[in-house]
Design a protein around this motif. Structure first.
Motif, PDB file in Angstrom:
ATOM      1  N   LEU A 197       0.845  -1.189   0.000  1.00  0.00           N
ATOM      2  CA  LEU A 197       0.000   0.000   0.000  1.00  0.00           C
ATOM      3  C   LEU A 197       0.878   1.235   0.000  1.00  0.00           C
ATOM      4  CD1 LEU A 197      -2.771  -1.082   2.539  1.00  0.00           C
ATOM      5  CD2 LEU A 197      -2.856  -1.127   0.039  1.00  0.00           C
ATOM      6  N   ILE A 198       0.769   2.031  -1.069  1.00  0.00           N
ATOM      7  CA  ILE A 198       1.619   3.216  -1.236  1.00  0.00           C
ATOM      8  C   ILE A 198       0.727   4.449  -1.298  1.00  0.00           C
ATOM      9  CG2 ILE A 198       3.318   4.332  -2.727  1.00  0.00           C
ATOM     10  CD1 ILE A 198       3.985   1.538  -3.825  1.00  0.00           C
ATOM     11  N   PRO A 199       0.954   5.436  -0.440  1.00  0.00           N
ATOM     12  CA  PRO A 199       0.120   6.645  -0.466  1.00  0.00           C
ATOM     13  C   PRO A 199       0.147   7.313  -1.837  1.00  0.00           C
ATOM     14  CG  PRO A 199       1.474   6.587   1.523  1.00  0.00           C
ATOM     15  CD  PRO A 199       1.971   5.478   0.630  1.00  0.00           C
ATOM     16  N   ALA A 200      -1.006   7.739  -2.322  1.00  0.00           N
ATOM     17  CA  ALA A 200      -1.083   8.487  -3.572  1.00  0.00           C
ATOM     18  C   ALA A 200      -0.335   9.801  -3.406  1.00  0.00           C
ATOM     19  CB  ALA A 200      -2.536   8.732  -3.949  1.00  0.00           C
ATOM     20  N   GLY A 206      -5.436   9.020   2.869  1.00  0.00           N
ATOM     21  CA  GLY A 206      -6.330   7.867   2.828  1.00  0.00           C
ATOM     22  C   GLY A 206      -6.415   7.216   1.466  1.00  0.00           C
ATOM     23  N   TRP A 207      -6.012   7.931   0.407  1.00  0.00           N
ATOM     24  CA  TRP A 207      -5.974   7.345  -0.937  1.00  0.00           C
ATOM     25  C   TRP A 207      -4.640   6.617  -1.112  1.00  0.00           C
ATOM     26  CZ3 TRP A 207      -9.824   7.123  -4.520  1.00  0.00           C
ATOM     27  CH2 TRP A 207     -10.957   7.905  -4.281  1.00  0.00           C
ATOM     28  N   LEU A 208      -4.720   5.357  -1.464  1.00  0.00           N
ATOM     29  CA  LEU A 208      -3.525   4.516  -1.540  1.00  0.00           C
ATOM     30  C   LEU A 208      -3.487   3.766  -2.872  1.00  0.00           C
ATOM     31  CD1 LEU A 208      -3.887   2.862   1.988  1.00  0.00           C
ATOM     32  CD2 LEU A 208      -2.348   4.747   1.418  1.00  0.00           C
ATOM     33  N   TRP A 209      -2.277   3.521  -3.350  1.00  0.00           N
ATOM     34  CA  TRP A 209      -2.101   2.620  -4.485  1.00  0.00           C
ATOM     35  C   TRP A 209      -1.868   1.226  -3.939  1.00  0.00           C
ATOM     36  CZ3 TRP A 209      -3.443   3.339  -9.268  1.00  0.00           C
ATOM     37  CH2 TRP A 209      -3.541   4.642  -9.763  1.00  0.00           C
ATOM     38  N   ARG A 210      -2.733   0.310  -4.335  1.00  0.00           N
ATOM     39  CA  ARG A 210      -2.613  -1.095  -3.928  1.00  0.00           C
ATOM     40  C   ARG A 210      -1.805  -1.807  -5.005  1.00  0.00           C
ATOM     41  NH1 ARG A 210      -7.903  -2.561  -3.785  1.00  0.00           N
ATOM     42  NH2 ARG A 210      -8.209  -2.677  -1.544  1.00  0.00           N
ATOM     43  N   ASP A 211      -0.555  -2.106  -4.697  1.00  0.00           N
ATOM     44  CA  ASP A 211       0.338  -2.771  -5.646  1.00  0.00           C
ATOM     45  C   ASP A 211       0.556  -4.226  -5.243  1.00  0.00           C
ATOM     46  OD1 ASP A 211       0.534  -0.347  -6.850  1.00  0.00           O
ATOM     47  OD2 ASP A 211       2.571   0.102  -6.169  1.00  0.00           O
ATOM     48  N   TYR A 212       0.412  -5.133  -6.210  1.00  0.00           N
ATOM     49  CA  TYR A 212       0.672  -6.547  -5.958  1.00  0.00           C
ATOM     50  C   TYR A 212       1.953  -6.973  -6.667  1.00  0.00           C
ATOM     51  CZ  TYR A 212      -4.045  -6.993  -4.062  1.00  0.00           C
ATOM     52  OH  TYR A 212      -5.177  -6.857  -3.303  1.00  0.00           O
ATOM     53  N   PRO A 222     -10.307   5.922   0.564  1.00  0.00           N
ATOM     54  CA  PRO A 222     -10.340   5.819   2.034  1.00  0.00           C
ATOM     55  C   PRO A 222     -11.396   4.843   2.529  1.00  0.00           C
ATOM     56  CG  PRO A 222     -10.112   8.110   1.380  1.00  0.00           C
ATOM     57  CD  PRO A 222     -10.362   7.334   0.118  1.00  0.00           C
ATOM     58  N   GLY A 223     -12.464   4.672   1.736  1.00  0.00           N
ATOM     59  CA  GLY A 223     -13.515   3.731   2.111  1.00  0.00           C
ATOM     60  C   GLY A 223     -13.196   2.291   1.758  1.00  0.00           C
ATOM     61  N   GLY A 224     -12.057   2.055   1.096  1.00  0.00           N
ATOM     62  CA  GLY A 224     -11.628   0.698   0.792  1.00  0.00           C
ATOM     63  C   GLY A 224     -12.053   0.179  -0.565  1.00  0.00           C
ATOM     64  N   TYR A 225     -12.528   1.057  -1.472  1.00  0.00           N
ATOM     65  CA  TYR A 225     -13.006   0.611  -2.766  1.00  0.00           C
ATOM     66  C   TYR A 225     -11.966   0.866  -3.850  1.00  0.00           C
ATOM     67  CZ  TYR A 225     -17.181   0.667   0.027  1.00  0.00           C
ATOM     68  OH  TYR A 225     -18.074   0.453   1.031  1.00  0.00           O
ATOM     69  N   SER A 226     -12.018   0.053  -4.910  1.00  0.00           N
ATOM     70  CA  SER A 226     -10.983   0.075  -5.939  1.00  0.00           C
ATOM     71  C   SER A 226     -11.385   0.937  -7.134  1.00  0.00           C
ATOM     72  CB  SER A 226     -10.705  -1.352  -6.426  1.00  0.00           C
ATOM     73  OG  SER A 226     -10.181  -2.141  -5.387  1.00  0.00           O
ATOM     74  N   TYR A 227     -10.423   1.720  -7.617  1.00  0.00           N
ATOM     75  CA  TYR A 227     -10.581   2.538  -8.802  1.00  0.00           C
ATOM     76  C   TYR A 227      -9.318   2.411  -9.653  1.00  0.00           C
ATOM     77  CZ  TYR A 227     -14.243   4.856  -6.013  1.00  0.00           C
ATOM     78  OH  TYR A 227     -15.351   5.124  -5.248  1.00  0.00           O
ATOM     79  N   TYR A 228      -9.420   2.635 -10.948  1.00  0.00           N
ATOM     80  CA  TYR A 228      -8.258   2.696 -11.836  1.00  0.00           C
ATOM     81  C   TYR A 228      -7.337   1.479 -11.678  1.00  0.00           C
ATOM     82  CZ  TYR A 228      -9.775   7.507 -12.417  1.00  0.00           C
ATOM     83  OH  TYR A 228     -10.519   8.621 -12.667  1.00  0.00           O
ATOM     84  N   SER A 229      -7.745   0.384 -12.248  1.00  0.00           N
ATOM     85  CA  SER A 229      -6.967  -0.848 -12.152  1.00  0.00           C
ATOM     86  C   SER A 229      -5.884  -0.901 -13.230  1.00  0.00           C
ATOM     87  CB  SER A 229      -7.896  -2.058 -12.321  1.00  0.00           C
ATOM     88  OG  SER A 229      -9.002  -1.957 -11.455  1.00  0.00           O
ATOM     89  N   TYR A 230      -4.827  -1.612 -12.958  1.00  0.00           N
ATOM     90  CA  TYR A 230      -3.769  -1.780 -13.943  1.00  0.00           C
ATOM     91  C   TYR A 230      -3.163  -3.175 -13.819  1.00  0.00           C
ATOM     92  CZ  TYR A 230      -0.607  -1.085 -10.021  1.00  0.00           C
ATOM     93  OH  TYR A 230       0.034  -1.223  -8.830  1.00  0.00           O
ATOM     94  N   VAL A 285     -19.828  11.299  -0.115  1.00  0.00           N
ATOM     95  CA  VAL A 285     -19.877  12.764  -0.066  1.00  0.00           C
ATOM     96  C   VAL A 285     -18.568  13.323   0.489  1.00  0.00           C
ATOM     97  CG1 VAL A 285     -21.053  14.741   0.951  1.00  0.00           C
ATOM     98  CG2 VAL A 285     -22.380  12.770   0.171  1.00  0.00           C
ATOM     99  N   GLU A 286     -18.052  12.672   1.526  1.00  0.00           N
ATOM    100  CA  GLU A 286     -16.801  13.144   2.145  1.00  0.00           C
ATOM    101  C   GLU A 286     -15.627  12.991   1.193  1.00  0.00           C
ATOM    102  OE1 GLU A 286     -14.085  12.377   6.171  1.00  0.00           O
ATOM    103  OE2 GLU A 286     -15.911  11.205   5.810  1.00  0.00           O
ATOM    104  N   GLU A 287     -15.551  11.837   0.497  1.00  0.00           N
ATOM    105  CA  GLU A 287     -14.453  11.625  -0.450  1.00  0.00           C
ATOM    106  C   GLU A 287     -14.507  12.636  -1.586  1.00  0.00           C
ATOM    107  OE1 GLU A 287     -13.949   6.768   0.092  1.00  0.00           O
ATOM    108  OE2 GLU A 287     -15.229   7.604  -1.478  1.00  0.00           O
ATOM    109  N   LYS A 288     -15.712  12.893  -2.078  1.00  0.00           N
ATOM    110  CA  LYS A 288     -15.878  13.862  -3.165  1.00  0.00           C
ATOM    111  C   LYS A 288     -15.419  15.252  -2.728  1.00  0.00           C
ATOM    112  CE  LYS A 288     -19.390  16.071  -6.047  1.00  0.00           C
ATOM    113  NZ  LYS A 288     -20.814  16.076  -6.459  1.00  0.00           N
ATOM    114  N   ASN A 289     -15.865  15.691  -1.560  1.00  0.00           N
ATOM    115  CA  ASN A 289     -15.494  17.020  -1.083  1.00  0.00           C
ATOM    116  C   ASN A 289     -13.998  17.133  -0.837  1.00  0.00           C
ATOM    117  OD1 ASN A 289     -18.158  17.854  -1.161  1.00  0.00           O
ATOM    118  ND2 ASN A 289     -18.555  17.370   0.990  1.00  0.00           N
ATOM    119  N   ASP A 290     -13.402  16.082  -0.294  1.00  0.00           N
ATOM    120  CA  ASP A 290     -11.953  16.108  -0.046  1.00  0.00           C
ATOM    121  C   ASP A 290     -11.170  16.238  -1.349  1.00  0.00           C
ATOM    122  OD1 ASP A 290     -12.291  15.927   2.652  1.00  0.00           O
ATOM    123  OD2 ASP A 290     -11.857  13.773   2.794  1.00  0.00           O
TER     124      ASP A 290
END
Length: 350
Positions: A197-200, A206-212, A222-230, A285-290
């Protein structure tokens, strides 16, 4: 067994006291209680009563817009059938269902479609899709709700879907069809893969890059959901909107060329997309505002200006020169002071 009923079963048995008592229990008891949470074992006589009861309600059920069959694991031959004419009734019923010892088959009689709901993940995805359809064409399900509220309903169920699907993935479950998973979510098997887990670099805390270690990964909210897969091995990436197809990193002009480029691209893109929040899953809502309030700040470019030890004469001379231009003598910064100031500070936060 409905097809094997005799004339005697259909016409005389329903008049008996035993059948009437059984039918009364069946109609006045919740399916969970009637089936003992899927553990009740029925006699051959009771199974016959159930078949008779179902045959009598068949014509009425087929006349509805939706038919929902509930199959308890211990009694697969005798599903409970419920009819619904409006989506709101159907959704309220499905939301209450616990699927530990049963599965549902939902038939849309208007469109001649059928979906099997065998676990909580599929259930939440089904509900999310229903709410998504309300954004295109409203029904009684969204009566009195604004489009923002509909959007929040859809996002809520999609987040639940992601959580439940991740649980299934980690448990090695194969209950969800893989085609459905590939179309709708990002899943990376933890088996044999180390997660880093690498901080963006340019997103809120709270936004992290999940690298395998197999070369795959995604951006984690921050809520634990995945975006932008590679996938580093195949040099492909996938975005959290649109068709969500895998795209080669070198296929298009101005698109990411390397994993580093992709991460920079993704972090900038999610801040732009946060305005309309047309992402899947939706941002909270919190993630969007942040994201919208986040100021670009690259920690690697942080520069702390050292104390230049400006003398009182230098400060006074500067002030007087600006205001009156009357100071005699040269009180400019000396070489040692000047050396502490970088020639270029563009992109730095002082």
């Amino acid at each position: 067994m409905e097809d094997n009923l005799t004339w005697f079963d259909k016409n005389l048995v329903p008049r008996t006291k035993a059948y009437k008592n059984f039918a009364k229990e069946m109609e006045n008891t919740s399916p969970e209680q009637f089936f003992r949470d899927g553990e009740r074992i029925f006699t051959d006589k009771e199974k016959n009563f159930m078949a008779i009861h179902q045959s009598k309600g068949k014509e009425f059920i087929q006349g509805s817009n939706f038919t929902l069959k509930t199959f308890f694991n211990s009694n697969q031959d005798f599903p409970i059938k419920d009819k619904f004419n409006i989506p709101a009734e159907l959704v309220r019923f499905i939301e209450k269902q616990q699927l530990a010892n049963k599965q549902l088959i939902m038939q849309n009689n208007r469109e001649s479609t059928e979906i099997t709901i065998s676990n909580e993940s599929i259930k939440q995805k089904f509900l999310s899709d229903l709410w998504a359809q309300e954004l295109e064409k409203k029904t009684d399900l969204s009566s009195g709700l604004t489009y923002t509220q509909i959007d929040e309903k859809q996002a809520y169920h999609y987040r639940n879907y992601e959580v439940e699907a991740t649980k299934l993935s980690s448990e090695g479950s194969h209950q969800i069809e893989m085609t459905d998973l590939e179309e709708n979510a990002d899943f990376f098997s933890d088996e044999g893969c180390e997660e880093n887990l690498i901080p963006a670099s340019d997103l809120p805390d709270g936004w992290l890059w999940r690298d395998y270690d197999d070369g795959s990964g995604s951006l984690k909210s921050p809520g634990g959901y995945s975006y932008y897969s590679y996938d580093l091995q195949t040099q492909e990436y996938r975005l959290p909107y649109g068709s969500k197809e895998w795209t080669g990193m070198t296929d298009f002009y101005n698109e990411p060329k390397t994993l580093h480029d992709f991460k920079i691209y993704a972090e900038g893109d999610i801040k732009e997309k946060a305005v309309k929040n047309n992402l899947s899953p939706k941002l909270s809502v919190e993630e969007k505002n942040d994201l919208l309030n986040h100021k670009s700040f690259n920690k690697e470019n942080k520069f702390l200006l050292e104390n230049l030890q400006i003398t009182s004469n230098q400060r006074k001379a500067f002030s007087e020169k600006i205001e009156f231009g009357t100071t005699d003598g040269d009180y400019s910064l000396i070489k040692e002071q000047m050396d502490k100031i970088p020639n270029v500070i563009d992109g730095h936060t002082l």
